[in-house]
Structure formats: C-alpha cells, structure tokens
Design a protein around this motif. Structure first.
Motif, PDB file in Angstrom:
ATOM      1  N   GLY A 114      41.958  29.747  28.089  1.00  0.00           N
ATOM      2  CA  GLY A 114      42.175  30.046  29.515  1.00  0.00           C
ATOM      3  C   GLY A 114      42.814  28.894  30.264  1.00  0.00           C
ATOM      4  N   LYS A 172      44.491  40.839  50.674  1.00  0.00           N
ATOM      5  CA  LYS A 172      43.529  41.938  50.957  1.00  0.00           C
ATOM      6  C   LYS A 172      43.948  43.320  50.458  1.00  0.00           C
ATOM      7  N   ARG A 214      47.367  36.924  39.238  1.00  0.00           N
ATOM      8  CA  ARG A 214      46.893  38.005  38.372  1.00  0.00           C
ATOM      9  C   ARG A 214      45.915  38.903  39.121  1.00  0.00           C
ATOM     10  N   ILE A 263      52.706  35.412  38.237  1.00  0.00           N
ATOM     11  CA  ILE A 263      53.024  34.020  37.895  1.00  0.00           C
ATOM     12  C   ILE A 263      51.787  33.383  37.273  1.00  0.00           C
ATOM     13  N   GLN A 296      45.052  28.598  35.909  1.00  0.00           N
ATOM     14  CA  GLN A 296      45.971  29.528  35.234  1.00  0.00           C
ATOM     15  C   GLN A 296      47.189  29.840  36.104  1.00  0.00           C
ATOM     16  N   ILE A 301      49.298  28.421  51.949  1.00  0.00           N
ATOM     17  CA  ILE A 301      48.710  28.958  53.185  1.00  0.00           C
ATOM     18  C   ILE A 301      47.336  29.521  52.811  1.00  0.00           C
ATOM     19  N   ASN A 360      43.011  29.749  54.364  1.00  0.00           N
ATOM     20  CA  ASN A 360      42.074  29.359  55.426  1.00  0.00           C
ATOM     21  C   ASN A 360      40.929  28.478  54.914  1.00  0.00           C
ATOM     22  N   PHE A 407      47.187  35.921  58.048  1.00  0.00           N
ATOM     23  CA  PHE A 407      47.616  37.036  58.900  1.00  0.00           C
ATOM     24  C   PHE A 407      48.134  36.544  60.261  1.00  0.00           C
TER      25      PHE A 407
HETATM   26  C1  LIG Z   1      43.033  33.824  30.157  1.00  0.00           C
HETATM   27  C2  LIG Z   1      43.317  33.926  31.623  1.00  0.00           C
HETATM   28  C3  LIG Z   1      44.626  34.037  32.024  1.00  0.00           C
HETATM   29  C4  LIG Z   1      44.932  34.113  33.390  1.00  0.00           C
HETATM   30  N1  LIG Z   1      46.237  34.197  33.760  1.00  0.00           N
HETATM   31  C5  LIG Z   1      46.530  34.168  35.074  1.00  0.00           C
HETATM   32  C6  LIG Z   1      47.881  34.172  35.512  1.00  0.00           C
HETATM   33  O1  LIG Z   1      48.828  34.260  34.728  1.00  0.00           O
HETATM   34  N2  LIG Z   1      48.126  34.102  36.833  1.00  0.00           N
HETATM   35  C7  LIG Z   1      47.116  34.031  37.769  1.00  0.00           C
HETATM   36  O2  LIG Z   1      47.429  33.957  38.956  1.00  0.00           O
HETATM   37  N3  LIG Z   1      45.841  34.069  37.372  1.00  0.00           N
HETATM   38  C8  LIG Z   1      45.527  34.139  36.068  1.00  0.00           C
HETATM   39  N4  LIG Z   1      44.224  34.187  35.697  1.00  0.00           N
HETATM   40  C9  LIG Z   1      43.196  34.421  36.746  1.00  0.00           C
HETATM   41  C10 LIG Z   1      42.761  33.159  37.448  1.00  0.00           C
HETATM   42  O3  LIG Z   1      41.692  32.561  36.752  1.00  0.00           O
HETATM   43  C11 LIG Z   1      42.289  33.452  38.894  1.00  0.00           C
HETATM   44  O4  LIG Z   1      41.281  34.429  38.842  1.00  0.00           O
HETATM   45  C12 LIG Z   1      43.394  33.953  39.807  1.00  0.00           C
HETATM   46  O5  LIG Z   1      44.535  33.129  39.718  1.00  0.00           O
HETATM   47  C13 LIG Z   1      42.885  33.957  41.245  1.00  0.00           C
HETATM   48  O6  LIG Z   1      43.799  34.656  42.025  1.00  0.00           O
HETATM   49  P1  LIG Z   1      43.828  34.487  43.596  1.00  0.00           P
HETATM   50  O7  LIG Z   1      44.161  33.076  43.940  1.00  0.00           O
HETATM   51  O8  LIG Z   1      44.694  35.572  44.099  1.00  0.00           O
HETATM   52  O9  LIG Z   1      42.341  34.874  44.031  1.00  0.00           O
HETATM   53  P2  LIG Z   1      41.161  33.956  44.546  1.00  0.00           P
HETATM   54  O10 LIG Z   1      40.870  32.858  43.600  1.00  0.00           O
HETATM   55  O11 LIG Z   1      40.049  34.883  44.882  1.00  0.00           O
HETATM   56  O12 LIG Z   1      41.731  33.286  45.873  1.00  0.00           O
HETATM   57  C14 LIG Z   1      41.971  33.996  47.046  1.00  0.00           C
HETATM   58  C15 LIG Z   1      42.236  32.948  48.109  1.00  0.00           C
HETATM   59  O13 LIG Z   1      42.620  33.592  49.297  1.00  0.00           O
HETATM   60  C16 LIG Z   1      42.109  32.815  50.388  1.00  0.00           C
HETATM   61  N5  LIG Z   1      42.066  33.686  51.558  1.00  0.00           N
HETATM   62  C17 LIG Z   1      41.290  34.773  51.759  1.00  0.00           C
HETATM   63  N6  LIG Z   1      41.562  35.336  52.945  1.00  0.00           N
HETATM   64  C18 LIG Z   1      42.514  34.568  53.526  1.00  0.00           C
HETATM   65  C19 LIG Z   1      43.199  34.625  54.766  1.00  0.00           C
HETATM   66  N7  LIG Z   1      42.955  35.603  55.661  1.00  0.00           N
HETATM   67  N8  LIG Z   1      44.112  33.672  55.047  1.00  0.00           N
HETATM   68  C20 LIG Z   1      44.373  32.678  54.151  1.00  0.00           C
HETATM   69  N9  LIG Z   1      43.753  32.573  52.951  1.00  0.00           N
HETATM   70  C21 LIG Z   1      42.837  33.528  52.645  1.00  0.00           C
HETATM   71  C22 LIG Z   1      40.746  32.368  49.925  1.00  0.00           C
HETATM   72  O14 LIG Z   1      40.324  31.220  50.636  1.00  0.00           O
HETATM   73  C23 LIG Z   1      40.988  32.098  48.447  1.00  0.00           C
HETATM   74  O15 LIG Z   1      41.294  30.729  48.233  1.00  0.00           O
HETATM   75  C24 LIG Z   1      43.896  34.104  34.343  1.00  0.00           C
HETATM   76  C25 LIG Z   1      42.571  34.007  33.929  1.00  0.00           C
HETATM   77  C26 LIG Z   1      42.286  33.917  32.574  1.00  0.00           C
HETATM   78  C27 LIG Z   1      40.858  33.790  32.152  1.00  0.00           C
END
Ligand SMILES: Cc1cc2nc3c(=O)[nH]c(=O)nc-3n(C[C@H](O)[C@H](O)[C@H](O)COP(=O)(O)OP(=O)(O)OC[C@H]3O[C@@H](n4cnc5c(N)ncnc54)[C@H](O)[C@@H]3O)c2cc1C
Length: 329
Positions: A141, A221, A244, A258, A280, A294, A296, A315
C-alpha cells in the motif's frame, strides 16, 4: 555485454512521450554497465525522422518492426515479435512503460521467455557487484519501498511509471543505427481482429498529459460537485483528477484517478480540493511543479507538501477562485 532495451510506444505513427522517458532510465543503466542501449518499436507509419529522435535522445540502436497490421496494439502479435527478438538478441534488461499496453504485454512476454518482471518501478539501478538490475517500487500500500532482483533469469524485465522521470535533452549530433526488422506473417495472431477503440462513456481523460490538474477528493461530498472542478479546469485549460475514494464512490471515472493504483501525473500546476493527501495519492503527484491544497483541516498531509496551502472550506474557496479567474485576476 548484452544490451539494455527500452520498448518505445507509438499511436497513429507518432511516438509517445513515454518512449523518451524510458531512454532516460535506460541510458543510465547502459552507462553503468558500459553497454549499449537499444529501443524496440513495433507499429506502423513512424517516420525516419521520429526514429532518429530516439537516437538523439540516447538510444544507440533502434529496432523497428513495421506493418500496417501492427498499427494498433495486439498483445498476442506484439508478444510473438518480442519473444523472437529476445531469443535472437538476448538483451540484458528490457524496460517498458507501465501504460495499459506495457502492463498487458510485459507479463505475457515474461512468462513466455521464463523470466521475472517487476511492475511499476519508481527507481532502477545496477548492483555493482553482480550487474543485476535493482528494481524499486512501492509495496504494501505504498508504505515501504521494495527493491527486487532477478538474479537467475534473463532478460530482467521491468515496467516504469509514465511521467516518473523526464525525457532527455535531445542531442542532434548523436549517432546510432536504425535497424528495420523484416516483418513475418507468422507473428500475426489470427484469433484477434482489431475493430477500434471505445472511450468509456465520454468520461475518458488522458490526465497524464495535462499541464494543469484540478483534483477532487471525498471532501467534494457528491458527484454533482465535481462540476465546480470541471468549470475551473475549463477556465484554466486543464483536466480534472480525483482520489480513489472519489472514484470508488462513482463520482468520476477511473481514468481520472491519481495515485498508486491510478495514474502518475506531472503537471505544472496541481490543485487538490477536499483531498487529505494519503501516501497512495501523493505517490501520483510528487513530480508536479506547483501543488496547491484546499482543505478545511489545517493538519491535512497535502497541506504539508503543498507550495500553497489554502485552509478553508472548498465550497467557498472554489467559487471565489472561479470568480477571480473569470474576472481576469
Ligand atoms: C493499495 C492501496 C492503493 C490505493 N491507491 C490509491 C490511489 O491510487 N489514489 C488515491 O487517491 N488513493 C488511493 N488509495 C486510498 C488512500 O489510502 C486514501 O483512502 C485516499 O487517497 C483518500 O482520499 P481522499 O483524500 O479523497 O479522502 P479523505 O482521506 O477522506 O480526505 C478528505 C479530505 O477532505 C477534507 N474536507 C472535507 N470537507 C471539506 C470541505 N468542505 N472543504 C475543504 N476540505 C474538506 C477533509 O478535511 C479531508 O482531509 C489506495 C489505498 C490502498 C490501500
């Protein structure tokens, strides 16, 4: 000493950028081993000038197999060609791109020539004492970097992520040999007929080529909100990327993902909105020139590596950015 090979790629007779990126990697390995670097190209309609560009970018030899029926990638046909050329020339190492065709072809060839393959390498080096290829890639991972060797079988084979290195500066004075390999009918796989490519439901974007990427994560969201990113990317002539988590929720197609299990991008400007910055995801953006985050949450990991960290509600921030862009500021 046998040669280092790279597998060049073409589409509609044009060499893909990744063909040159592989030469950066291959040249370094060939120099460490004091051997030659050859590029293998299978396709149709590639000009002599384009083939010379491979020489100018570091290849000592180019093997070109050309036929109209090779214009589009076919795993069986391309592997028949590669297997025969490998048996004839016995290269030390073969590097291909971790593109969809590279990822499909290389395991197929590796099995046929009974050797190992390391997919998605981020670093490649030569072990001084043995000359073995040191193939480094993220594992478990993305939490560790594993270095893998193929000590008992040849050739050593690896795929390399597109955009994980820059192409070399071409040198117009470099000399090399272009070898037109005569095409053999027996290479064609009669079971497959190429009909055409279908792009997935209009939601396909080649984000690896983008100079500007506006990416969204779980913080967006819902799918509907990705329209904000699309509008912003249209104003900046960029493309939309995603984490993802956003892709898994069906908010946007996989071609936008990405990261470790998605694409590696290297834009001049990357803007991540509502993205935490998991290891990741970061694996896919670390060669971006300017990173804007960006979020919060002031503690979001993406903020820590960003050139500009905007702590705020996306937003509010995204519409404000859009307003200023449209106002020409
Ligand atoms: C083997 C493996 C491979 C993976 N490959 C990938 C990959 O290729 N790409 C990838 O992206 N992930 C990958 N992942 C998943 C990765 O571990 C994370 O779960 C993922 O990247 C998190 O996505 P996220 O940042 O969208 O969500 P989150 O980690 O939940 O982050 C959401 C963010 O949004 C912010 N937020 C919420 N509301 C607002 C708002 N109103 N204004 C501003 N900010 C806000 C929060 O503060 C939080 O930081 C992989 C995981 C594994 C185990």
């Amino acid at each position: 000493m046998s040669y280092i090979w790279t597998l060049a790629e073409q589409a509609n007779g044009h060499l893909k950028q990744v063909s040159f990126e592989l030469l950066t990697r291959g040249r370094k390995l060939a120099d460490s081993l004091d051997t030659k670097l050859a590029s293998l190209l299978i396709g149709n309609g590639v000009s002599a000038e384009a083939l010379r560009e491979l020489i100018q970018s570091g290849a000592d030899e180019v093997y070109y197999v050309e036929d109209p029926r090779l214009a589009s990638f076919s795993c069986e046909t391309y592997s028949n060609i590669m297997v025969e050329l490998i048996k004839t020339y016995q290269p030390h190492t073969i590097l291909a791109a971790a593109t969809s065709s590279g990822r499909t072809l290389m395991p197929y060839v590796a099995v046929k020539v009974k050797t190992g393959l390391t997919a998605d390498c981020t670093e490649l080096d030569i072990e001084e004492t043995t000359g073995n290829l040191l193939q480094t890639r993220p594992a478990i991972g993305g939490n560790i970097l594993a270095t893998i060797k193929t000590p008992n079988h040849r050739p050593q084979m690896a795929t390399v992520r597109p955009k994980s290195t820059r192409p070399p500066e071409p040198d117009a004075d470099r000399d090399g040999k272009i070898i037109n390999v005569p095409f053999k009918e027996e290479w064609l796989d009669g079971r497959v007929e190429f009909l055409g490519y279908r792009k997935d439901a209009g939601d396909f974007e080649n984000i690896e080529e983008a100079d500007i990427i506006i990416a969204g994560g779980k913080g967006m969201k819902k799918a509907e909100n990705f329209k904000m990113l699309r509008r912003l990317s249209d104003s900046l002539e960029g493309m939309v990327g995603a984490t993802r988590d956003a892709v898994d929720r069906g908010w946007i197609g996989y071609s936008h993902q990405i990261g470790l299990s998605g694409k590696t991008v290297s834009p001049k400007l990357y803007i991540g909105a509502g993205i935490s910055g998991s290891i990741q995801h970061l694996a896919g953006i670390k060669t971006s020139e300017i990173i804007v985050s960006i979020n919060n949450d002031p503690e979001a990991p993406l903020h820590k590596i960003a050139d500009f960290a905007i702590v705020g509600d996306l937003f509010n921030v995204l519409p404000e950015l859009q307003k200023r862009l449209e106002g020409g500021k």
